[in-house]
Design a protein around this motif. Structure first.
Motif, mmCIF file in Angstrom:
data_model
loop_
_atom_site.group_PDB
_atom_site.id
_atom_site.type_symbol
_atom_site.label_atom_id
_atom_site.label_comp_id
_atom_site.label_asym_id
_atom_site.label_seq_id
_atom_site.Cartn_x
_atom_site.Cartn_y
_atom_site.Cartn_z
ATOM 1 N N UNK A 22 0.828 -1.197 0.000
ATOM 2 C CA UNK A 22 0.000 0.000 0.000
ATOM 3 C C UNK A 22 0.869 1.255 0.000
ATOM 4 N N UNK A 23 1.996 1.173 0.727
ATOM 5 C CA UNK A 23 2.821 2.361 0.883
ATOM 6 C C UNK A 23 3.758 2.581 -0.301
ATOM 7 N N UNK B 27 3.275 3.218 -3.254
ATOM 8 C CA UNK B 27 2.931 4.341 -4.121
ATOM 9 C C UNK B 27 3.422 5.664 -3.549
ATOM 10 N N UNK B 28 3.802 5.682 -2.255
ATOM 11 C CA UNK B 28 4.337 6.912 -1.679
ATOM 12 C C UNK B 28 5.650 7.310 -2.348
ATOM 13 N N UNK C 222 9.968 9.129 2.429
ATOM 14 C CA UNK C 222 8.684 8.896 3.083
ATOM 15 C C UNK C 222 8.420 7.392 3.208
ATOM 16 N N UNK D 150 8.084 5.247 6.673
ATOM 17 C CA UNK D 150 6.862 4.526 7.032
ATOM 18 C C UNK D 150 7.193 3.075 7.363
ATOM 19 N N UNK E 121 -5.392 6.281 4.642
ATOM 20 C CA UNK E 121 -4.002 6.139 4.199
ATOM 21 C C UNK E 121 -3.598 7.322 3.338
ATOM 22 N N UNK F 35 -3.009 10.458 5.258
ATOM 23 C CA UNK F 35 -1.741 10.386 5.978
ATOM 24 C C UNK F 35 -0.555 10.556 5.054
ATOM 25 N N UNK G 136 0.394 8.402 2.916
ATOM 26 C CA UNK G 136 1.061 7.117 2.768
ATOM 27 C C UNK G 136 0.901 6.560 1.361
ATOM 28 N N UNK G 137 -0.190 6.901 0.693
ATOM 29 C CA UNK G 137 -0.403 6.359 -0.639
ATOM 30 C C UNK G 137 -0.932 7.429 -1.578
#
Lengths: 264, 313
Positions: free
Chosen positions: A80-81, A83-84, A112, A116, B166, B169, B171-172
Motif C-alpha cells: 500500500x505504501x 505508491x508513496x 517517506x 513509514x 491512508x 496520511x 502514505x499512498x
C-alpha cells in the motif's frame, strides 16, 4: 487444545516479564507514539529507537532476534505504501515508462516510504514483545486499570477464554464437512461456487447457534460459581518502585529519541 | 495456521498521528455510547453473551471457502453481528474482535486501532444494521437480499475508509490505492454478503426467536436507518469522485486544510530542524556523530552479551 493456545506469551524469568503489565502497556503505546511523531527521514532517531527495542529484547531473555522473527507480519501492507515513492512533492530521480503509465520516483517519496516502513517495523516489534512477556489475562487486567470500560474488558476476557473452545467447534464442523465430502481422484468434488458458499454460510450459522446456546450454559455455570460480573485474578498488580524506575528511564530514552529526531 | 490476517487491518506507522487521533476520537465516542446503551438496556447476562459472540466472529473467520486458483475468501462478520445482536452490541463485539486481533496477533496496529475499529466495527455495524432495519417488516426474501447487499456495501465502505485514511496520511497515492482496494473488496464483499445471507437464513430457520422483526426494532430505532442511508450515500458519492478525479477530492481536502497536514508535520516544534541557539551545522554534525557512536556501542554491547550467553548455555 489448551486454553492458552492463542496466547503469545513466552515464559521466562526476566526483568521485563516481572514488570507491572500497566507499565508495559504504557511504555509500548508511548514507543509507538514516539515513532509516529518523528519527522520523516530521521534515521538516527529511528536507529536509537531500534536500540531501545533491542534492549527490551535483551532484558526479556528471549534473545536479541526474538521480535525480528515475527515482525514480518505487517509486510504485505507495505504494498500500500509503495505508491508513496512516487510522491510528486520531491525531486524526480528517474522515469519509469510502464507503457500504460509513467512512474516518477522522487527523493522525498523514497524517504517517506522508508520512514513509514521503519516506523511500522519498529512498532510491530514492541507490540510483539509486549504480548510475549505478558500473559493475556494480565494484559486485560492492566487495561481495566487503565480505565478501559469494564464492559469492554469483560467482553475481551470472554473472547479470549472461549476462543479456543469455539475453535475446537470450528474444527469439529470442518471435520464433519470433510467426512461427508468424498470424491474420486481427478474428479472435481462438490457443487459450484454458490453451493460452496451456501455450505459455508450454514456452517457459520451452525457455529452461531452452538456458540449462542453455549454462552447460555456458560452463564448459568458461572452464576452458580459466584460470578458477579467481574473476572478476578490472583496477580496483585501493584506498581513497585522498580516499575517506576523503568517507566522513568523509558520516558527519558523516548524524549532523547525525539530530541535527536527533531534536532539532528 | 490457526489465524490468517486479512488485508484491512492497518499496521502502526501507516497513518499520521493526526489521522490516528481523529479516528480514535470518533471510535471512543461511539464505543462509549455503545457501552452506556448496552449497560442500560441489557442485563448483566448480556456481557458474557457478547464475549462468546465475539469469539464466534473470530472463530467464524477461520471458516474459509475455496474460490478459485488456490485463493479463498473468508468472513469479516461486522454486518451479521449487528443484525443478530443489535447495532450497539455489534459495535462492542467488533471492537473486541479488532482489539484482540491487534493486541494479541499484531494484525493491525495499536495507535491506529481507532481507525481499524471505525472501519471494520462501526461502519459495518451502521450500514449492515441500518439497511436491514429499513426492510425489517418486509418478506423474508427481501430482508435476506438487503442483508447481503448491506454486507457487501459495508465491506466496500470499510475499504474506502481505509484508503482515504491512508491517503490523508500521505502514505499512498489515491489514484493507485483506491481502485486496487475497491477492486479486491468488491470480490471479498460478494463472499461476505453471500455468507451473511446463508448464515441468517440458517439462524432464522433454527432459532427464529433470535431473529424477528420485533427484537430487531427494539434493539435499534429509526435513527439507524437514517445513519446507514447517509453513510451509504456518502460512500457512493465519494468513491467515483475519488477514483475518477482524485484531483477534485484533493482540492476539497486542501481547502479543508487536511492534505497539507498529512504531508508536512504541523506539529513542528523546532523550525527547520535546528535549535536556534545551537546555531550552525557544525554542532549538530558533532552531535549526530556522538549519537551514532552511542548507537554503535550499544549494539556491540548487546550482541556481545548475547553471544556470550549463548556460549555459556
Amino acid at each position: 487444545m489448551h486454553v492458552d493456545v492463542f496466547d503469545q506469551f513466552h515464559f521466562s524469568e526476566s526483568r521485563v516479564h516481572s514488570l507491572d503489565p500497566r507499565v508495559k502497556v504504557v511504555i509500548t503505546v508511548a514507543f509507538i507514539l514516539s515513532n509516529a511523531i518523528l519527522p520523516d527521514g530521521s534515521w538516527l532517531a529511528l536507529a536509537l529507537a531500534w536500540l531501545f527495542l533491542l534492549l527490551g529484547n535483551d532484558l526479556s531473555n528471549l534473545g536479541l532476534g526474538f521480535t525480528l522473527k515475527r515482525s514480518l507480519i505487517a509486510l504485505p501492507f507495505a504494498l500500500v505504501a509503495v505508491s508513496a515513492i512516487f510522491s510528486p512533492l520531491g525531486e524526480p530521480l528517474a522515469d519509469w515508462d510502464l507503457g500504460f503509465m509513467i512512474l516518477v520516483p522522487t527523493d522525498a517519496g523514497l524517504i517517506r516510504f522508508a520512514s513509514i516502513m521503519l516506523r511500522s517495523w519498529l512498532s510491530v516489534q514492541i507490540a510483539i514483545l509486549l504480548v510475549a512477556t505478558t500473559q493475556f489475562p494480565d494484559l486485560i487486567h492492566a487495561l481495566e486499570h487503565l480505565r478501559l470500560p469494564r464492559t469492554l474488558t469483560t467482553i475481551i476476557a470472554f473472547l479470549f477464554r472461549y476462543l479456543f473452545v469455539l475453535t475446537n467447534e470450528v474444527h469439529r464442523i470442518q471435520r464433519a464437512r470433510k467426512s461427508r465430502s468424498a470424491r474420486l481422484p481427478n474428479v472435481r468434488g462438490g457443487g459450484n461456487l454458490g453451493w460452496r458458499i451456501k455450505t459455508t454460510g450454514s456452517m457459520v450459522g451452525q457455529l452461531f447457534t452452538r456458540s449462542y446456546e453455549r454462552s447460555d450454559r456458560i452463564y448459568q455455570a458461572m452464576i452458580s460459581r459466584g460470578y458477579t460480573g467481574h473476572i478476578r485474578t490472583l496477580n496483585p498488580h501493584q506498581v513497585k518502585s522498580q516499575d517506576w524506575l523503568v517507566l522513568g528511564i523509558s520516558a527519558g530514552m523516548l524524549i532523547l529519541i525525539q530530541l535527536v529526531g527533531w534536532i539532528l | 495456521m490457526l489465524y490468517a490476517p486479512t488485508n484491512l487491518h492497518i499496521p502502526d506507522g501507516f497513518l499520521t498521528i493526526i489521522v490516528s487521533l481523529i479516528f480514535w476520537l470518533i471510535t471512543i465516542v461511539m464505543v462509549g455510547l455503545a457501552v452506556s446503551k448496552t449497560n442500560k438496556s441489557l442485563g448483566e447476562k448480556q456481557v458474557p453473551l457478547m464475549g462468546v459472540m465475539a469469539a464466534f466472529i473470530f472463530a467464524a473467520q477461520m471458516l474459509n471457502f475455496p474460490i478459485a486458483g488456490g485463493t479463498s475468501g473468508h468472513f469479516l462478520g461486522g454486518a451479521l453481528a449487528a443484525i443478530v445482536l443489535g447495532p450497539w452490541a455489534g459495535i462492542l463485539v467488533m471492537t473486541a474482535v479488532v482489539g484482540v486481533q491487534g493486541l494479541l496477533f499484531q494484525d493491525g496496529g495499536l495507535l491506529v486501532m481507532g481507525a481499524n475499529i471505525f472501519n471494520m466495527g462501526i461502519l459495518t455495524a451502521v450500514i449492515g444494521f441500518g439497511l436491514y432495519r429499513l426492510v425489517v417488516h418486509q418478506k423474508r426474501g427481501v430482508r435476506l437480499v438487503v442483508a447481503g447487499g448491506g454486507a457487501w456495501i459495508a465491506t466496500m465502505a470499510a475499504a474506502l475508509a481505509a484508503s482515504l485514511q491512508l491517503w490523508l496520511s500521505g502514505t499512498t497515492r489515491l489514484e493507485i490505492v483506491l481502485p486496487a482496494m475497491l477492486g479486491v473488496h468488491a470480490l471479498i464483499g460478494v463472499g461476505e454478503g453471500l455468507i451473511t445471507v446463508a448464515a441468517l437464513a440458517y439462524i432464522e430457520q433454527t432459532r427464529p426467536d433470535l431473529l424477528n422483526a420485533e427484537k430487531t426494532t427494539r434493539e435499534g430505532g429509526r435513527g439507524w436507518i437514517v445513519g446507514s442511508v447517509l453513510v451509504t450515500l456518502a460512500a457512493v458519492l465519494i468513491s467515483p469522485l475519488a477514483s475518477g478525479s482524485p484531483d477534485g477530492l484533493e482540492r476539497v481536502a486542501e481547502n479543508l486544510g487536511f492534505l497539507g497536514s498529512g504531508q508536512d508535520a504541523p506539529y513542528q516544534i523546532l523550525p527547520d530542524y535546528t535549535i536556534p541557539f545551537l546555531g550552525e551545522t557544525a554542532v549538530s554534525t558533532i552531535l549526530a556523530g556522538v549519537v551514532g557512536a552511542v548507537i554503535l556501542m550499544g549494539l556491540l554491547i548487546l550482541v556481545g552479551r548475547n553471544l556470550r550467553r549463548r556460549t555459556e548455555v
